[in-house]
Design an enzyme around this catalytic site. Structure first.
Site, PDB file in Angstrom:
ATOM      1  N   LYS A 153       0.898  -1.207   0.006  1.00 56.33           N
ATOM      2  CA  LYS A 153       0.032   0.045   0.025  1.00 56.33           C
ATOM      3  C   LYS A 153       0.900   1.285  -0.035  1.00 56.33           C
ATOM      4  O   LYS A 153       0.529   2.327  -0.056  1.00 56.33           O
ATOM      5  CB  LYS A 153      -0.770   0.113   1.345  1.00 56.33           C
ATOM      6  CG  LYS A 153      -1.975  -0.891   1.544  1.00 56.33           C
ATOM      7  CD  LYS A 153      -2.600  -0.640   2.632  1.00 56.33           C
ATOM      8  CE  LYS A 153      -3.178  -1.631   3.613  1.00 56.33           C
ATOM      9  NZ  LYS A 153      -3.801  -1.272   4.901  1.00 56.33           N
ATOM     10  N   LYS A 173       2.995   1.917   2.328  1.00 59.35           N
ATOM     11  CA  LYS A 173       2.750   2.425   3.881  1.00 59.35           C
ATOM     12  C   LYS A 173       3.823   1.701   4.651  1.00 59.35           C
ATOM     13  O   LYS A 173       4.218   0.417   4.342  1.00 59.35           O
ATOM     14  CB  LYS A 173       1.542   2.123   4.376  1.00 59.35           C
ATOM     15  CG  LYS A 173       0.227   3.150   3.808  1.00 59.35           C
ATOM     16  CD  LYS A 173      -1.084   2.834   4.699  1.00 59.35           C
ATOM     17  CE  LYS A 173      -1.473   3.218   5.999  1.00 59.35           C
ATOM     18  NZ  LYS A 173      -2.715   3.102   6.334  1.00 59.35           N
TER      19      LYS A 173
HETATM   20  N1  C2G Z   1     -10.352   5.531  10.908  1.00 59.41           N
HETATM   21  C1  C2G Z   1     -11.483   6.246  11.613  1.00 59.41           C
HETATM   22  N2  C2G Z   1     -11.399   7.540  11.990  1.00 59.41           N
HETATM   23  C2  C2G Z   1      -9.948   7.792  12.077  1.00 59.41           C
HETATM   24  C3  C2G Z   1      -8.854   7.138  11.314  1.00 59.41           C
HETATM   25  C4  C2G Z   1      -9.000   6.038  10.815  1.00 59.41           C
HETATM   26  O1  C2G Z   1     -12.755   5.913  11.638  1.00 59.41           O
HETATM   27  N3  C2G Z   1      -9.622   8.951  12.580  1.00 59.41           N
HETATM   28  C5  C2G Z   1     -10.924   4.048  10.344  1.00 59.41           C
HETATM   29  C6  C2G Z   1     -10.688   3.889   8.718  1.00 59.41           C
HETATM   30  O2  C2G Z   1     -11.886   4.739   8.012  1.00 59.41           O
HETATM   31  C7  C2G Z   1     -10.655   2.453   8.586  1.00 59.41           C
HETATM   32  C8  C2G Z   1      -9.943   2.234   9.998  1.00 59.41           C
HETATM   33  O3  C2G Z   1     -10.170   3.190  10.871  1.00 59.41           O
HETATM   34  O4  C2G Z   1     -11.762   2.140   8.592  1.00 59.41           O
HETATM   35  C9  C2G Z   1      -8.403   1.831   9.849  1.00 59.41           C
HETATM   36  O5  C2G Z   1      -7.952   2.919   9.316  1.00 59.41           O
HETATM   37  P1  C2G Z   1      -6.266   2.460   8.907  1.00 59.41           P
HETATM   38  O6  C2G Z   1      -5.538   2.079  10.201  1.00 59.41           O
HETATM   39  O7  C2G Z   1      -5.629   3.964   8.265  1.00 59.41           O
HETATM   40  O8  C2G Z   1      -6.211   1.427   7.786  1.00 59.41           O
HETATM   41  P2  C2G Z   1      -6.003   1.696   5.947  1.00 59.41           P
HETATM   42  O9  C2G Z   1      -4.928   2.372   5.953  1.00 59.41           O
HETATM   43  O10 C2G Z   1      -7.372   2.629   5.969  1.00 59.41           O
HETATM   44  O11 C2G Z   1      -6.343   0.442   5.556  1.00 59.41           O
HETATM   45  O12 C2G Z   1      -8.437  -3.136   3.073  1.00 59.41           O
HETATM   46  C10 C2G Z   1      -8.659  -2.180   3.832  1.00 59.41           C
HETATM   47  C11 C2G Z   1      -7.438  -1.499   4.294  1.00 59.41           C
HETATM   48  O13 C2G Z   1      -6.534  -2.462   5.175  1.00 59.41           O
HETATM   49  C12 C2G Z   1      -7.574  -0.005   5.284  1.00 59.41           C
END
Ligand code: C2G
Length: 155
Positions: free
Chosen positions: A69, A71
């Site tokens: 990704k 990341k």
């Molecule tokens: N999230 C949230 N509020 C935030 C930050 C994140 O609700 N302030 C939610 C995101 O929308 C997501 C979850 O927390 O549903 C995880 O976010 P991340 O750890 O950033 O994961 P991401 O990089 O979005 O990876 O296959 C899907 C991916 O693995 C998602």
């Protein structure tokens, strides 16, 4: 209870079934993420999912998948999944090793819903043939990347 019913209809049926004293299958939700520097935005999402579903399965992105990704998480996968597992809203934490595993997971865990934060709105609508796809409001003002920038600037 069939997970394939629209959410409102399923809820109505569940209410009738409970009133009739019938034993219901627990409802299952699944969600996916990196959960780097585990923060309140993640906890709020898990809490909101558990307010809607009986069981929450969380798939945590592996370090290798994250590299794909673009990341690089500050916290290694082994610790990220352990912190998610320790959250009282989480019933099962599994590894997310690729974009394509969602379909298999939904079938394997009998998920009634795949739930994500609103920054993903629309991205997973293709899964609607398998289960409900729900996007819940993100928690504003917090993100793993903001936390990283804050820590780096704090020196
Ligand atoms: N999230 C949230 N509020 C935030 C930050 C994140 O609700 N302030 C939610 C995101 O929308 C997501 C979850 O927390 O549903 C995880 O976010 P991340 O750890 O950033 O994961 P991401 O990089 O979005 O990876 O296959 C899907 C991916 O693995 C998602």
């Amino acid at each position: 209870m069939s997970a394939r019913l629209p959410t409102a209809a399923a809820a109505e049926l569940r209410a009738h079934a409970v009133a009739a004293g019938l034993k219901l299958e627990p409802t299952v939700a699944i969600t996916y993420g990196t959960y780097d520097l585990f923060h309140i935005g993640h906890v709020n999402l898990f809490r909101r999912i558990k307010a809607r579903y009986d069981i929450l399965v969380v798939a945590v992105s592996t370090d290798e998948f994250n590299a794909g990704k673009g990341k690089r998480s500050a916290v290694p996968f082994a610790d990220r999944i352990e912190m998610v597992r320790a959250c009282r809203h989480v019933d099962l934490a599994i590894a997310e090793s690729g974009w394509g595993q969602k379909e298999t997971d939904i079938v394997r865990y009998g998920a009634d819903a795949m739930v994500m934060g609103s920054d993903w709105t629309g991205h997973f609508d293709g899964l609607k043939s398998l289960c409900d796809v729900v996007y819940l409001p993100r928690t504003e003002g917090v993100s793993s990347s903001d936390l990283k920038r804050h820590i780096q600037s704090a020196g």
